[in-house]
Structures are given as C-alpha cells and as structure tokens.
Design a protein around this motif. Structure first.
Motif, PDB file in Angstrom:
ATOM      1  N   ASN A 125       2.347   6.797  -3.430  1.00  0.00           N
ATOM      2  CA  ASN A 125       2.424   7.556  -2.178  1.00  0.00           C
ATOM      3  C   ASN A 125       1.636   8.851  -2.319  1.00  0.00           C
ATOM      4  OD1 ASN A 125       4.182   5.594  -1.173  1.00  0.00           O
ATOM      5  ND2 ASN A 125       6.001   6.722  -1.812  1.00  0.00           N
TER       6      ASN A 125
ATOM      7  N   GLY B 203       1.080   0.679  -4.578  1.00  0.00           N
ATOM      8  CA  GLY B 203       0.253   1.869  -4.671  1.00  0.00           C
ATOM      9  C   GLY B 203       1.100   3.132  -4.662  1.00  0.00           C
TER      10      GLY B 203
ATOM     11  N   ARG C  87       0.836  -1.189   0.000  1.00  0.00           N
ATOM     12  CA  ARG C  87       0.000   0.000   0.000  1.00  0.00           C
ATOM     13  C   ARG C  87       0.879   1.251   0.000  1.00  0.00           C
ATOM     14  NH1 ARG C  87      -5.353   0.463   0.822  1.00  0.00           N
ATOM     15  NH2 ARG C  87      -6.194   2.467   1.554  1.00  0.00           N
ATOM     16  N   GLY C  88       0.420   2.290  -0.712  1.00  0.00           N
ATOM     17  CA  GLY C  88       1.178   3.534  -0.769  1.00  0.00           C
ATOM     18  C   GLY C  88       1.256   4.209   0.589  1.00  0.00           C
TER      19      GLY C  88
ATOM     20  N   GLU D 297      -7.651   7.534   3.527  1.00  0.00           N
ATOM     21  CA  GLU D 297      -7.471   6.116   3.206  1.00  0.00           C
ATOM     22  C   GLU D 297      -8.606   5.589   2.340  1.00  0.00           C
ATOM     23  OE1 GLU D 297      -4.883   4.392   3.572  1.00  0.00           O
ATOM     24  OE2 GLU D 297      -4.023   4.368   5.589  1.00  0.00           O
TER      25      GLU D 297
ATOM     26  N   ILE E 126       1.643   7.650   3.173  1.00  0.00           N
ATOM     27  CA  ILE E 126       1.047   8.982   3.252  1.00  0.00           C
ATOM     28  C   ILE E 126       1.984   9.889   4.045  1.00  0.00           C
ATOM     29  CG2 ILE E 126      -0.940  10.345   3.998  1.00  0.00           C
ATOM     30  CD1 ILE E 126      -2.662   7.866   3.771  1.00  0.00           C
TER      31      ILE E 126
ATOM     32  N   LEU F 175      -3.954   4.386  -3.553  1.00  0.00           N
ATOM     33  CA  LEU F 175      -3.080   3.800  -2.528  1.00  0.00           C
ATOM     34  C   LEU F 175      -2.923   2.293  -2.683  1.00  0.00           C
ATOM     35  CD1 LEU F 175      -4.439   5.792   0.545  1.00  0.00           C
ATOM     36  CD2 LEU F 175      -2.111   5.923  -0.327  1.00  0.00           C
TER      37      LEU F 175
ATOM     38  N   ARG G 180      -0.497  -1.945   8.188  1.00  0.00           N
ATOM     39  CA  ARG G 180      -0.613  -0.487   8.204  1.00  0.00           C
ATOM     40  C   ARG G 180      -0.410   0.038   9.625  1.00  0.00           C
ATOM     41  NH1 ARG G 180       0.117   2.584   3.803  1.00  0.00           N
ATOM     42  NH2 ARG G 180      -1.460   4.221   3.467  1.00  0.00           N
TER      43      ARG G 180
ATOM     44  N   TYR H 184      -8.939   7.968  -1.348  1.00  0.00           N
ATOM     45  CA  TYR H 184      -7.888   7.673  -2.328  1.00  0.00           C
ATOM     46  C   TYR H 184      -7.515   6.194  -2.331  1.00  0.00           C
ATOM     47  CZ  TYR H 184      -7.292  12.651  -3.164  1.00  0.00           C
ATOM     48  OH  TYR H 184      -7.498  13.961  -3.512  1.00  0.00           O
ATOM     49  N   GLU H 185      -8.474   5.326  -2.054  1.00  0.00           N
ATOM     50  CA  GLU H 185      -8.227   3.879  -2.020  1.00  0.00           C
ATOM     51  C   GLU H 185      -7.657   3.373  -3.341  1.00  0.00           C
ATOM     52  OE1 GLU H 185      -7.958  -0.085  -1.192  1.00  0.00           O
ATOM     53  OE2 GLU H 185      -8.287   1.538   0.235  1.00  0.00           O
TER      54      GLU H 185
END
Length: 620
Positions: free
Chosen positions: A245, A243, A68-69, A207, A71, A214, A164, A210-211
């Motif tokens: 960032n 994903g 996952r990207g 989260e 943040i 990401l 996460r 922008y699913e």
C-alpha cells in the motif's frame, strides 16, 4: 494339332519359395531389431527426457495474479481501491449456436460492438474449453438478470474478481493516474514472468511510477490436466504476494478545496510543505474521470477527451510551461542584492516606460503613468516593471540565468511522478546553441520581468517559492510518504534526499526579498492587498501576469476586444506564515487576466483550507 504339355519343376519352385521365405524372415528380423532398438532408446537412453515431457503434459503451472496495493492520502483517505467485479465468460465448446446465444445474451446484458470485437480476438487465441471474456465489469442488475436466466445459457459463466476503482473520481486524477489493460508496448518493459495472469498495469501518475511496488509478486498453482488440457485436480499452490500500500503526502481535503477554488477557470495549483518538500495538493484543471480507463474506455469517448480544446488529459502542474511573469521579480531582486548590483536603499525612477541608451524603443510598464521613484521593496510590492528592466540590464542575462538555476528554474524538479517537463531558463549560450543567433539587450529586459523566452511549470514555481520562504533550503518534491508492505503492515517512510542549500551569503538579502513579498499582500499599495484582509497570519506573495500574445509599441491591451483564449494568464506565488512557512503555493490560471484579481484569491482559499480548524500539522 497336338497340345503342348508343360511339366512342373517342383524342385525349382521349392527352392524359390525357400529363398522368399528367408528374405521375408530376414526383413521381419530387421524390423523387429529396429523396433527393439527404438524401444531401448526411448525407455533407457532418453528415458529422463521423455519422462519430463510427459510430466509437463500431465502437470501444468497456472499463475495466480496478486492483489494490487491500495493508495491512501496522508490522513488515510482511500484514493485507489480494489472492488469485487464480475465478468461474463463463454466456453465455446459448450455453446451449440454462438450467434444465437450472443443475440439472446444481448437482451439481458449490454454487449457493445467493442465487446464482440475483443471477444472474437480472444476466442481465436484460446482453447475451445477455456472461458473467453465477453463482458467485463457487469453491474449488479446485469448479474441478477443473468443469474435468473442462467439455465438458458449452457457454457456461459459469471466469474468474480477484483477491479481497480478510484473513489474520488476526477479529483487528484493527474496525481494518482490510472491502470489500463496491458498492451504490446507495456510487455516490452514488464517482467513477463511476474505479470502472468495480470491484465492491467499503471499507465500514468503514481500508478505508473510505483508500478513495481503496487503490483506484488505472482503466485502459482500446480494442476493435473488430461490429454485435452482440462484441469483434473490441484496438486500444489503457492499464494501470490500482494502489492504494498502507498500513503501519499497529498491531503485529499486540501486537494478538493484547491480544485473547487478555481470555479470555472482552467489552470493549475501546487501546494508544498517548505519544511520537507511534501506535495500537499497538485491541481490540474480541467481533469478527467480515470475509472473508464480501467474498464476499457470506448474509442469515441477517448477521442472526445483527446480532441477537447481544454485538454483534460494534460497534466498542467508538471507539463504546463508558462511565462512566470512578475512572479520572477523577487528572485531577480534577490540576485541583484546578492551580486551587489543593487541595495535595499537604491532607487529607480519609473515614468511608465524604459528605454535602452541610444534607442527610442519604449519598454512599457504595466502602469501607464508609472510608479515614480521606487526602491526594491516598492518595486516588488507594486510590481514595477521599469525597476526590473533596469536591474536586469545591470545583471545581464547570463548572471540572471546562473542565479535562477540555483532555485531549480530550467530543470526538472525530480518529483516522483512520471512525465515532468523542465521549463526553459534562457541564456546567451542557449540562444546561440538552439537558434544560432546572438542575444540582444532588449531580450534581457523582458527576461527580467519573467517574459520573453522564460518558461516555468507550476511545480517549479512552487518549489522555488518554498525555497525562498525557507531561506534557501531546496527540497526535491515528493508525493509518496510511506510504503506499507503486506508482511507486517507497518509504515515504512520513503527515503528523502537532504535539502540543497542555495548559497546566499547575507541573510539580510533573504529578509529584504521576503519583506517585499509580505508588502505585496499586507502593504498599503501591494498588488494583492485584498487577500490579506481578515486573517491572523501573514502571507508573503507575488502576483504575476503572463502575456499570451505580443502587443505593438503603442497598442493597448483590451480584454473585452479579444478572444478568451488570448487573455493573459494570471499567476500568484506565496508562502505562509511568512515568518515560519508551513505551506508554499503556486497558482496559474489560464487566461485569467489578472494575478491580483483571479489567481491571488484562489491561493487565499487554499491557505484558508489548510490553516482552517482541524487541519493536521502537515509534517511527515
């Protein structure tokens, strides 16, 4: 008695045997022909079909979920990351006595009833040779304890992965949001093919919004399996695409300072750059720690959050709808100027109350003795209710509605975070449509001071204040500043809609409203004059107080005699520097009582943090 002798008919028996033999041969021949026909069908006619089925039994595609990207805030502070995590898996077919094994495991690592319930559900839908998760997110101590006793537990494995994590914990939780395990409702909207192997998805905040950005793209590996489905070898591998960032407009340092400024109060604050609509801080208090939601929050803990009367899960900045109170007065004053109802030199006498012609009912001013004769500048700086009662009556509710709607009141701002509410901007048509009732003149008066049916979110107040400070440039607020795709690592700024210009024909009208707001903070009789001391720049602001419950005609508000939850809400809106604004702030303090005494000092601390030494310019 003589015995009867039977003579055998050999010829008849021979013929009967031959007939039976021929019938048997014919039956065998027919069966052989059917078998040959079936073989021809399977090997020739349906060869391609069954060859494909055979390959599918032998070769299987296994998904590889993407990373996952991450943040970040505007300055590169990490807000959401992926940390290595370990989970305990059980291969049922290799465990001789499941109950005993689970009991002994519980002596080494904590196994909650929730874990056992989830394990049993997963076990029923998976193959006996597949690893079934028993405990997620083992601590380092638990991993070490199990590793030293691993020989005692055949069929129990520790698997490594990524989980996460939110380093700032509670801070900015309502902006960032959190991820949680995919449920049935999520499956209705997610791309099933791209989420094979993925266990979590965005639930709220950035989260969720922008699913798609990401999450990334799932990868696959082609493996050869035996008849029981066990993997023998990997034939081919297509790696997943991580994903992108996200870099936010949020300033983590300013966010922390804004949250700390509230102390023990609940409420919300939004700080926006008037030059582009970038949200630099978005506070909703009380807040919550999003990390337990990633791991799978226990039912009792979730129920505690849900039943908390302070509602920590409620995003007050986007969904809290409060009467704007006197913070609406600069906009009403600007409407009066623009529509020719008043001028900067017009005066109104304030005896401490206002009555409609032919009526005895008195609409009270907050100052019992009144303000005397005031013009627009004095009415805004001293927050004179009577002046705005009279101005509202002259404007009328529908003209006020149409003018305030240009600043975004009564509508969603369009911020890139899901869940925003639009507030309420009343009109005579609205009341007729929703309540089937006429609009009354007294309702116009209280609407002129931001009470009555008026409702606004802290975000709406901040956006409108930013537009006022920038002479009518209304930007759509945004929280995401740039994307960083995994391919080249370069930052790609998000597209920003051009600002909408609010059509005010006379620049002098803008200047009059802004000068009045400067007097609120820096004037000798301004309601927020205390926060204007000791700074080398000017703040343009407006205090406000919103009633939580109504008072009788002659009843006096006494905070000491009523419950804390019935105290007035305290509000303050401002922008600074007043001549060239770089920051616009809206503060709502629930049950804070006084906008001047409580909300304004919080805004001052936010300005101090922003304009302090080492503060970045703030432009995108």
């Amino acid at each position: 008695m003589a015995r009867r002798i039977t003579i055998k008919d050999n010829l008849l028996e021979s013929r009967l045997f031959m007939r039976r033999a021929i019938a048997a041969l014919l039956g065998a021949a027919l069966l052989l022909m059917a078998l040959v026909g079936r073989l021809v069908y399977l090997q020739v006619v349906a060869h391609e079909h069954y060859r494909t089925l055979s390959e599918h039994n032998r070769i299987k595609l296994e998904p590889i979920p993407p990373n996952r990207g991450l943040i970040f805030d505007r300055n590169g502070v990490l807000l959401a990351e992926n940390l290595p995590s370990y989970r305990l898996e059980v291969i049922p077919e290799q465990v001789a006595d499941m109950d005993t094994t689970l009991q002994q495991l519980g002596e080494l690592v904590e196994i909650r009833p929730y874990d056992l319930e989830r394990f049993e559900k997963a076990r029923r839908r998976m193959h006996a040779f597949e690893g079934v998760p028993l405990r997620l997110h083992l601590s380092d101590d638990e991993v070490a304890r199990f590793a030293s006793n691993r020989h005692r537990f055949p069929g129990i494995e520790i698997r490594a992965g990524l989980s996460r994590h939110y380093p700032l914990g509670r801070e900015a939780a309502h902006v960032i949001g959190y991820v949680g395990r995919i449920n049935e409702q999520d499956l209705q909207t997610l791309d099933e093919a791209n989420y094979r192997g993925t266990t979590h998805t965005g639930k709220v905040g950035i989260e969720k919004t922008y699913e798609d950005v990401l999450h990334g793209t799932v990868g696959y590996r082609e493996v050869e399996t035996n008849a029981q489905g066990r993997t023998l070898r990997v034939l081919e591998r297509q790696p997943p695409v991580p994903g992108s960032n996200l870099y936010l407009t949020l300033d983590a340092r300013l966010q922390q300072a804004a949250e700390a400024a509230f102390g023990d109060y609940n409420g919300s604050a939004v700080a926006i750059d008037p030059r582009n609509g970038a949200v630099l801080a978005l506070v909703s208090l009380p807040n919550y720690d999003p990390n337990p939601f990633v791991k799978g929050i226990e039912y009792r803990d979730y129920q505690a959050l849900q039943s908390d009367p302070d509602r920590p899960l409620f995003n007050r900045a986007l969904r809290g709808q409060y009467p704007p109170g006197s913070t609406l007065k600069p906009f009403i004053g600007l409407a009066g100027l623009e529509l020719g109802v008043t001028t900067s030199h017009s005066h109104t006498f304030c005896p401490g109350y206002y009555s409609l012609p032919g009526q005895e009912h008195k609409y009270r001013d907050w100052k019992r003795g009144g303000h005397g004769t005031v013009d627009l500048l004095g009415a805004i700086s001293q927050s004179c209710d009577v002046y705005f009662y009279d101005l509202a009556r002259s404007l009328g509710i529908d003209r006020m509605h149409d003018f305030l709607a240009q600043f975004g009141f009564g509508a969603k701002t369009g911020i890139d975070i899901v869940g925003e509410l639009g507030g309420l901007l009343p009109s005579s048509a609205w009341k007729r449509r929703t309540r089937n009732e006429p609009w009354f003149p007294g309702e116009t008066l209280i609407s002129g001071i931001g009470q009555g049916f008026n409702l606004a979110t802290p975000l709406q107040l901040a956006v409108a204040t930013a537009a006022l400070g920038s002479y009518g440039k209304l930007y759509r607020p945004h929280v995401v500043r740039a994307l960083q795709p995994p391919a080249d690592g370069s930052l790609q700024p998000v597209h920003l809609d051009p600002p909408r210009q609010i059509p005010i024909h006379e620049r002098h009208n803008w200047e009059t409203a802004i000068d009045a707001m400067i007097e609120v903070v820096h004037g000798r009789r301004g309601t927020a004059r205390r926060i204007g001391q000791g700074i080398d720049y000017r703040i343009a602001g407006k205090t406000g107080t919103a009633q939580v419950f109504g008072l009788a005609q002659e009843e006096k508000y006494d905070a000491e005699k009523i419950a804390k939850r019935l105290h007035d809400h305290a509000l303050f809106v401002a922008f600074a520097p007043a001549d060239e604004p770089r920051l616009a702030v809206a503060v709502v303090v629930e049950n804070g009582g006084s906008g001047a005494a409580v909300a304004a000092p919080i805004a001052r601390r936010i300005f101090d943090a922003y304009f302090g030494e080492g503060q970045a310019d703030g432009t995108d």
